[in-house]
Design an enzyme around this catalytic site. Structure first.
Site, PDB file in Angstrom:
ATOM      1  CB  CYS A  94      35.963 -10.684   8.160  1.00  0.00           C
ATOM      2  SG  CYS A  94      37.225 -10.836   9.422  1.00  0.00           S
ATOM      3  CB  SER A  95      41.270  -9.862   7.440  1.00  0.00           C
ATOM      4  OG  SER A  95      41.161 -11.036   8.084  1.00  0.00           O
TER       5      SER A  95
END
Ligand code: CO8
Length: 399
Positions: A185-186
């Site tokens: 996700c990051s």
């Protein structure tokens, strides 16, 4: 390979680089990007450790009985029994949500039973992506009209093309563009941040529709308990346009990757041409868990220490750590290395007991569930780590 993901906002920025080449950028006010909403969708069905172990042990007993001669002759390894106590102790996991429970516990099948959807129906993964996206949009007070970029980032997409993100875009009525990324996700949040910061998008929707159980080898005692299904989403936009009740300025971003085969799936489009079995064990999730543990913990804690150092911050400045949910001991070790002591739940919440490892969605789940109590000015860190290896993080501050 180690690489940095600096954000350049001109003279208003303060960028710092450490000796390992990792860069964090601290932003002041101009063009500040915020997280203005988040969403979480979880399946209704779940599988407890007890159910999973009972099914696996029955499978192992049958396998051993059917192959008794070969096992006795030493040409085939006996399948060992699994244990709920081991799973809780080694990982902190007590259950996992499953998009489709049917089939997983069936000793003759040991994989979920999913329907084939027609090309003009919404795909499974787009469906769960839309659920999480709607909640994030509602929290941010954003309609489809206000969004112009969609990123789907997850461990697997259910097809190569067209992109799930573009299907989601159509399902929600969003104009602009979308694409898929097979990474945590990051990294997608970084891409969204950078696009909004430089003006190539006004408002980005980042979704992590993790449909992992179809790729779990439920016949493998060492990994059958690790993963669950879930879908999460976030909205990123300029602070100037944000009207959400809870929003977070993104102060810095940082990423690092380092090649490793210790977490691997060989599933891919070459199986057809290489005449290899597309359903063989190596096409499912495979790992050397001990090595992953040993190598990813220092990589992540050093990455986080560098992120703070390069941003002129100290670990004591961080009110909350929203970490990837891999394994309770990994999460605790990473925090111990940073804090010099055991973290408490309030500082670094854990949801592994309920959700298990949900790959790219883990840190967004903890953010979504544990952020509303923060006060204006409180600082937090979102961090994902895992396959690749890849580690990515963001420092955020509540407005
Ligand atoms: N039941 C009973 N005993 C077991 C079981 C079981 N299910 N499994 C193993 N054992 C036994 C072993 O055989 C061993 O026995 P012995 O000592 O006699 O050899 C003993 O228990 C201890 O085994 P381990 O040393 O392997 O056990 P660990 O304490 O290391 O725990 C873990 C195993 C839980 C797998 C641990 O090593 C771990 O969590 N490692 C990190 C793994 C991880 O986090 N992987 C994912 C990283 S990537 C990621 O999170 C992002 C998503 C990645 C994308 C892919 C999505 C699908």
């Amino acid at each position: 390979m180690k690489s940095a993901s600096p954000v350049d906002r001109g003279s208003e920025n303060e960028a710092a680089q450490d000796s390992r080449g990792q860069t964090a950028t601290k932003e002041k006010s101009m063009g500040m990007v915020v997280i203005s909403g988040s969403g979480l969708w979880k399946p209704e069905e779940f599988v407890t450790n007890k159910e999973l172990v009972s099914s696996y042990n029955e499978f192992a007993s049958r396998f051993n009985a059917q192959n008794a001669d070969a096992i006795a002759a030493g040409t085939l390894a006996e399948k060992p029994q699994s244990s709920s106590d081991f799973i809780v102790k080694a990982s902190g996991i007590r259950q996992r949500y499953t998009y489709r429970k049917e089939g997983i516990l069936d000793v003759e099948r040991m994989r979920p039973l999913l329907s084939v959807r027609a090309d003009d129906e919404l795909s499974h993964q787009a469906e769960i992506a839309v659920h999480a996206a709607r909640e994030a949009m509602e929290m941010a007070g954003r309609t489809a009209k206000g969004i112009d970029m969609v990123i789907v980032s997850c461990a697997y997409t259910e097809r190569a093309y067209p992109a799930i993100a573009i299907e989601v875009q159509q399902a929600l009525g969003i104009e602009g563009f979308g694409f898929d990324m097979l990474v945590a996700c990051s990294f997608a949040l970084h891409r969204a941040h950078d696009a909004v910061a430089v003006g190539s998008a006004r408002c980005a929707l980042v979704i992590n529709p993790e449909l992992i159980t179809p790729q779990v080898n439920f016949k493998d005692r060492d990994s059958h308990f690790i993963f669950g299904d879930v879908s999460t989403a976030m909205i990123l936009e300029l602070a100037d346009t944000c009207t959400a009740p809870h929003s977070y300025e993104i102060l810095a971003t940082q990423a690092v990757t380092q090649y490793s085969s210790n977490v691997r799936s060989n599933f891919g489009h070459l199986s057809f041409a290489s005449d290899s079995d597309p359903f063989a064990d190596d096409k499912l999730f495979c790992q050397d868990g001990r090595k992953v543990f040993r190598e990813v913990c220092p990589l992540t804690s050093e990455h986080l220490a560098a992120l703070l150092r390069n941003s002129g911050m100290d670990v004591s400045d961080v009110r909350r750590w929203w970490l990837h949910q891999a394994n309770i001991h990994m999460n605790q070790l990473i925090m111990r290395r940073l804090l010099g002591r055991e973290p408490n739940f309030d500082e670094a919440p854990i949801v592994l007991d309920e959700f298990a490892n949900t790959a790219s969605a883990g840190s967004v789940i903890v953010f979504h569930l544990y952020h509303e109590d923060l006060m204006a000015g409180d600082t937090g860190v979102i961090c994902s780590f895992g396959a690749g290896y890849s580690v990515g993080s963001l420092i955020v501050r509540k407005r």
